[in-house]
Design a protein around this motif. Sequence first.
Motif, PDB file in Angstrom:
ATOM      1  N   LEU A 176     -26.925  39.660  27.327  1.00  0.00           N
ATOM      2  CA  LEU A 176     -26.134  40.894  27.212  1.00  0.00           C
ATOM      3  C   LEU A 176     -25.811  41.437  28.614  1.00  0.00           C
ATOM      4  CD1 LEU A 176     -27.905  42.168  24.000  1.00  0.00           C
ATOM      5  CD2 LEU A 176     -25.823  40.806  24.237  1.00  0.00           C
ATOM      6  N   HIS A 177     -24.856  40.764  29.240  1.00  0.00           N
ATOM      7  CA  HIS A 177     -24.597  40.877  30.689  1.00  0.00           C
ATOM      8  C   HIS A 177     -23.867  42.122  31.180  1.00  0.00           C
ATOM      9  CE1 HIS A 177     -20.636  38.292  30.165  1.00  0.00           C
ATOM     10  NE2 HIS A 177     -20.685  39.315  29.352  1.00  0.00           N
ATOM     11  N   HIS A 178     -23.354  42.976  30.266  1.00  0.00           N
ATOM     12  CA  HIS A 178     -22.621  44.166  30.744  1.00  0.00           C
ATOM     13  C   HIS A 178     -23.490  45.416  30.906  1.00  0.00           C
ATOM     14  CE1 HIS A 178     -18.886  42.026  30.307  1.00  0.00           C
ATOM     15  NE2 HIS A 178     -18.983  41.926  28.989  1.00  0.00           N
ATOM     16  N   ILE A 212     -20.938  31.559  31.757  1.00  0.00           N
ATOM     17  CA  ILE A 212     -19.709  30.928  31.241  1.00  0.00           C
ATOM     18  C   ILE A 212     -19.120  31.682  30.041  1.00  0.00           C
ATOM     19  CG2 ILE A 212     -20.221  28.635  32.176  1.00  0.00           C
ATOM     20  CD1 ILE A 212     -21.055  27.754  29.344  1.00  0.00           C
ATOM     21  N   ASP A 213     -19.620  32.896  29.786  1.00  0.00           N
ATOM     22  CA  ASP A 213     -18.972  33.804  28.837  1.00  0.00           C
ATOM     23  C   ASP A 213     -17.560  34.068  29.386  1.00  0.00           C
ATOM     24  OD1 ASP A 213     -20.167  36.335  26.843  1.00  0.00           O
ATOM     25  OD2 ASP A 213     -18.276  36.697  27.892  1.00  0.00           O
ATOM     26  N   CYS A 214     -16.578  34.285  28.502  1.00  0.00           N
ATOM     27  CA  CYS A 214     -15.207  34.495  28.997  1.00  0.00           C
ATOM     28  C   CYS A 214     -15.027  35.859  29.648  1.00  0.00           C
ATOM     29  CB  CYS A 214     -14.179  34.294  27.896  1.00  0.00           C
ATOM     30  SG  CYS A 214     -14.036  35.697  26.792  1.00  0.00           S
ATOM     31  N   HIS A 215     -16.050  36.733  29.581  1.00  0.00           N
ATOM     32  CA  HIS A 215     -15.988  38.018  30.279  1.00  0.00           C
ATOM     33  C   HIS A 215     -16.790  37.940  31.582  1.00  0.00           C
ATOM     34  CE1 HIS A 215     -15.205  39.168  25.998  1.00  0.00           C
ATOM     35  NE2 HIS A 215     -14.318  39.969  26.568  1.00  0.00           N
ATOM     36  N   HIS A 216     -16.417  38.782  32.541  1.00  0.00           N
ATOM     37  CA  HIS A 216     -17.140  38.810  33.815  1.00  0.00           C
ATOM     38  C   HIS A 216     -18.561  39.341  33.622  1.00  0.00           C
ATOM     39  CE1 HIS A 216     -17.946  40.890  37.867  1.00  0.00           C
ATOM     40  NE2 HIS A 216     -18.174  39.598  38.014  1.00  0.00           N
ATOM     41  N   ALA A 301     -20.203  32.132  24.020  1.00  0.00           N
ATOM     42  CA  ALA A 301     -19.366  31.150  23.324  1.00  0.00           C
ATOM     43  C   ALA A 301     -17.969  31.699  23.045  1.00  0.00           C
ATOM     44  CB  ALA A 301     -20.045  30.707  22.025  1.00  0.00           C
ATOM     45  N   ASP A 302     -17.636  32.825  23.696  1.00  0.00           N
ATOM     46  CA  ASP A 302     -16.270  33.350  23.557  1.00  0.00           C
ATOM     47  C   ASP A 302     -15.300  32.644  24.500  1.00  0.00           C
ATOM     48  OD1 ASP A 302     -17.462  34.504  25.760  1.00  0.00           O
ATOM     49  OD2 ASP A 302     -17.165  36.581  25.121  1.00  0.00           O
ATOM     50  N   SER A 303     -15.815  31.677  25.292  1.00  0.00           N
ATOM     51  CA  SER A 303     -14.928  30.848  26.112  1.00  0.00           C
ATOM     52  C   SER A 303     -14.400  29.651  25.308  1.00  0.00           C
ATOM     53  CB  SER A 303     -15.651  30.399  27.384  1.00  0.00           C
ATOM     54  OG  SER A 303     -16.991  30.046  27.117  1.00  0.00           O
ATOM     55  N   GLY A 338     -24.889  35.394  24.398  1.00  0.00           N
ATOM     56  CA  GLY A 338     -23.882  36.271  24.987  1.00  0.00           C
ATOM     57  C   GLY A 338     -22.779  36.492  23.975  1.00  0.00           C
ATOM     58  N   GLY A 339     -21.524  36.491  24.452  1.00  0.00           N
ATOM     59  CA  GLY A 339     -20.402  36.724  23.552  1.00  0.00           C
ATOM     60  C   GLY A 339     -20.143  35.540  22.640  1.00  0.00           C
ATOM     61  N   GLY A 340     -19.141  35.710  21.779  1.00  0.00           N
ATOM     62  CA  GLY A 340     -18.800  34.675  20.806  1.00  0.00           C
ATOM     63  C   GLY A 340     -18.447  35.363  19.509  1.00  0.00           C
ATOM     64  N   TYR A 341     -17.159  35.365  19.142  1.00  0.00           N
ATOM     65  CA  TYR A 341     -16.697  36.252  18.076  1.00  0.00           C
ATOM     66  C   TYR A 341     -16.046  35.541  16.906  1.00  0.00           C
ATOM     67  CZ  TYR A 341     -18.162  39.133  21.820  1.00  0.00           C
ATOM     68  OH  TYR A 341     -18.949  39.665  22.800  1.00  0.00           O
ATOM     69  N   THR A 342     -15.882  34.226  16.994  1.00  0.00           N
ATOM     70  CA  THR A 342     -15.519  33.431  15.818  1.00  0.00           C
ATOM     71  C   THR A 342     -16.830  32.763  15.428  1.00  0.00           C
ATOM     72  OG1 THR A 342     -13.262  33.194  16.627  1.00  0.00           O
ATOM     73  CG2 THR A 342     -14.005  31.569  14.995  1.00  0.00           C
TER      74      THR A 342
HETATM   75 ZN    ZN Z   1     -17.822  37.900  26.403  1.00  0.00          ZN
END
Ligand code: ZN
Length: 415
Positions: A176-178, A212-216, A301-303, A338-342
């Motif tokens: 949870l990088h943000h 490697i999450d698609c967000h910074h 995994a949102d990348s 981390g992220g990943g929304y599908t």
């Molecule tokens: Zn993300």
Amino acid sequence: MIQADSDSSRRVAYFYNRLIGKFHYGKEHPMKPKRIAMAHSLIVNFGQLYRSLDVYLIREAQLEELKKFHDPEYVTYLSQYMSDNKVNFVKEYCSTNNDGVIPENLLEEYRLITKWSQNKNTKNLNAEYKVGDSADNPTFSGLFSYCQFSAGASIDCAHTILTGQADIAINWSGGLHHAKKKEAAGFCYINDIVLCILELLRIYVRVLYVDIDCHHGDGVEEAFYLTNRVMTLSFHQYGDDFFPGTGQLNSVGLGVGRYYAVNVPLKPGISDGPYLDLFKKVTSRVMETFRPDCVVVQCGADSLSLDRLGALNLSIKGHGQCITYMKQFGVPLILLGGGGYTIQNVSRCWAYETGLCLGQNIDEPIPTNDVYYKNYSGDYHLHFPIQEHVENKNKAEDLNKIVSQVYDHLKNLEN
Ligand code: ZN
Ligand code: TV7
Ligand code: CA
């Protein structure tokens, strides 16, 4: 067929707790903790995989542990303000299982839940910490427990590595990088990654963070922006107001931390070939010049292609090759989510990558007995086809420029 390679002997610590999948950010919210339960179910049902893991039960990090990075008042605020939500979570959770009998395998959960409901604290603080006042970071039932689980597992990942119990440690509920010192942002409230790295720094001299999450990975970058003991490296989609808007090529760190922050901003549509070329060129030079004692990878995994929020175009195999590449350096590795929304692709991806850690390259249909089987309708396979029609907005010359800029920055560290 599941194929094992020569280094399948690596010990992998895998952290899980079945309560993680029960938390809800809200009906329309894209962040779905259920994807962790779905990934776990695939890991269990690819039987050879689960049997080779050292499975650890995730515990709740205590307030004092969270305060190692976060502002004490922020932590107190989160814990006390949320206690009513916790009680609601307990009620909701129990009502779905209320047949009067507690099965033996649920006793541990029952103990936790009972403990929570006794902890009810009705103190009302008048603090404002950007929690609950934005759609991105709502309050929800059990929010603080969710944070405690996510952080507890990432801290324990550090411990299994430091004590030599594992060569690779995995926490798919982390990453949870943000989250900032005293601020929630981008679906994140407590920064489990910073807490994990701080734990590693008690023993190790240098830690590399790869995102490697698609967000910074802004929260982790900011936490270590002034130090030369942690290098942060983030690959992310950048431009057109894409969240969070930081992570330019020229954000490199400050003071003794100058050149210890590395950013790779990307335009939409990058596919496996160019991404992996870039990833290998950058990480190989980083490993060579920084020589970390341990590597922490945020595996958002949102990348992946077809993500609900991200617009990059990686396949699961391409995403996984980043993990395999980091693994081959032979340095202790911590993998976080981390992220990943599908979500049906997130669970596929993280189950596949759990296999890669064990040297297994899984390429087969979803087991028909998986409780989430219907979620994988289409071809019911672990991998989805490469999206050929998506345009890569990154020109070869843009990518070459990034590599040469990063190399120039890293030259300042050689001596
Ligand atoms: Zn993300
Ligand atoms: C690590 N994008 C987290 C990534 C955090 C991204 C954002 C949403 C979003 C939120 C929702 C929602 C959404 C379809 C998508 C500027 C805003 C625009 C809120 C609606 N649907 C990670 C955070 C990002 C919440 N935030 O890196 C409830 O998209 O762009 C923004 C900020 C203001 C707030 N609004 C969005 O992957 C885990 N949020 C539906 C319901
Ligand atoms: Ca990133």
